[in-house]
Write an enzyme that holds these catalytic residues in place. Structure first.
Site, mmCIF file in Angstrom:
data_model
loop_
_atom_site.group_PDB
_atom_site.id
_atom_site.type_symbol
_atom_site.label_atom_id
_atom_site.label_comp_id
_atom_site.label_asym_id
_atom_site.label_seq_id
_atom_site.Cartn_x
_atom_site.Cartn_y
_atom_site.Cartn_z
ATOM 1 N N GLU A 1 0.852 -1.187 0.000
ATOM 2 C CA GLU A 1 0.000 0.000 0.000
ATOM 3 C C GLU A 1 0.889 1.238 0.000
ATOM 4 O O GLU A 1 1.975 1.234 0.591
ATOM 5 C CB GLU A 1 -0.902 0.016 1.244
ATOM 6 C CG GLU A 1 -1.915 -1.110 1.322
ATOM 7 C CD GLU A 1 -3.062 -0.937 0.353
ATOM 8 O OE1 GLU A 1 -3.105 0.108 -0.345
ATOM 9 O OE2 GLU A 1 -3.913 -1.832 0.286
ATOM 10 N N ASP B 1 -18.955 -9.460 -9.005
ATOM 11 C CA ASP B 1 -18.827 -8.621 -7.811
ATOM 12 C C ASP B 1 -18.156 -7.301 -8.161
ATOM 13 O O ASP B 1 -18.533 -6.240 -7.656
ATOM 14 C CB ASP B 1 -18.020 -9.351 -6.736
ATOM 15 C CG ASP B 1 -18.084 -8.647 -5.391
ATOM 16 O OD1 ASP B 1 -19.196 -8.229 -4.978
ATOM 17 O OD2 ASP B 1 -17.029 -8.501 -4.739
#
Length: 228
Positions: free
Chosen positions: A141, A166
């Site tokens: 991240e 999804d």
């Protein structure tokens, strides 16, 4: 002699099965009990054995995993992407490009704790509202522009189709990605990728550039396949 050979080929354990076993062993077939119906001809035996073990065939891929590399990855998932595209309106190339970017064209798919495939092609995390299965992995991240390794929980599915559905649901139903959904119809890979980055889909400051490049790569591959 001719009549005898025909009879032998049709008998259980006869000539056809012996040939099939030999072909399977020579071509690397894993199944020592390979057998064929008694009415199958020699040419059919050869085609069947080749289809079972030929390099690059669908059966040679690990169960539950798409082929690695752009071309195989895209070809394997194109049908599913087109199906979900027709339902959602999101171009198949956009979804395939993002799936390819997120997984390194199948080389870095998210795995469950037991090593099985989570089928999560889009790096969608399991937030508080997620009640399905979860895969927990270490990922990168960008925090204040600096890449850091963190442990995060990701959604896990039963199939690639569930993953595509999804993802499409997330883009279409989340107010956060309203802009991305609207520009998807424009056909501009860069506009779509930029809208996703602005909405916070990923923390990588170069995400839009990388994603648009992956989408363009898929579109070129699709054009080449159409012209072949």
């Amino acid at each position: 002699d001719q009549q005898l050979s025909v009879q032998m080929a049709g008998q259980p354990g006869g000539l056809s099965e012996a040939i099939a076993r030999q072909l399977s062993r020579q071509m690397g077939g894993p199944d020592p009990t390979f057998s064929v119906p008694s009415t199958v001809s020699l040419s059919q035996v050869q085609r069947t054995a080749a289809a079972r073990v030929a390099p690059g065939s669908a059966g040679s891929e690990p169960v539950g995993q798409a082929p690695k590399g752009r071309d195989g990855f895209v070809q394997h998932l194109s049908g599913t992407a087109e199906k979900v595209s027709q339902e959602s309106g999101i171009p198949a190339s956009f979804m395939l490009g993002q799936a390819g970017h997120e997984t390194g064209w199948g080389k870095s798919e998210i795995k469950n704790a037991d090593g099985s495939n989570s089928f999560n092609l889009f790096g969608i995390k399991a937030g508080k509202g997620w009640t399905g299965k979860v895969a927990e992995i270490t990922t990168t991240e960008y925090i204040n522009g600096t890449p850091r390794k963190v442990v995060a929980k990701f959604r896990a599915y039963d199939s690639y189709e569930d993953s595509f559905r999804d993802y499409a649901r997330l883009i279409k139903e989340s107010p956060r990605y309203e802009k991305a959904e609207s520009v998807a119809q424009s056909g501009s890979a860069m506009d779509y990728a930029s809208a996703l980055q602005k909405a916070g889909y990923a923390t990588d400051p170069e995400y839009a550039r990388k994603l648009s490049g992956a989408i363009n790569s898929v579109q070129r591959a699709q054009q080449q396949r159409a012209q072949a």
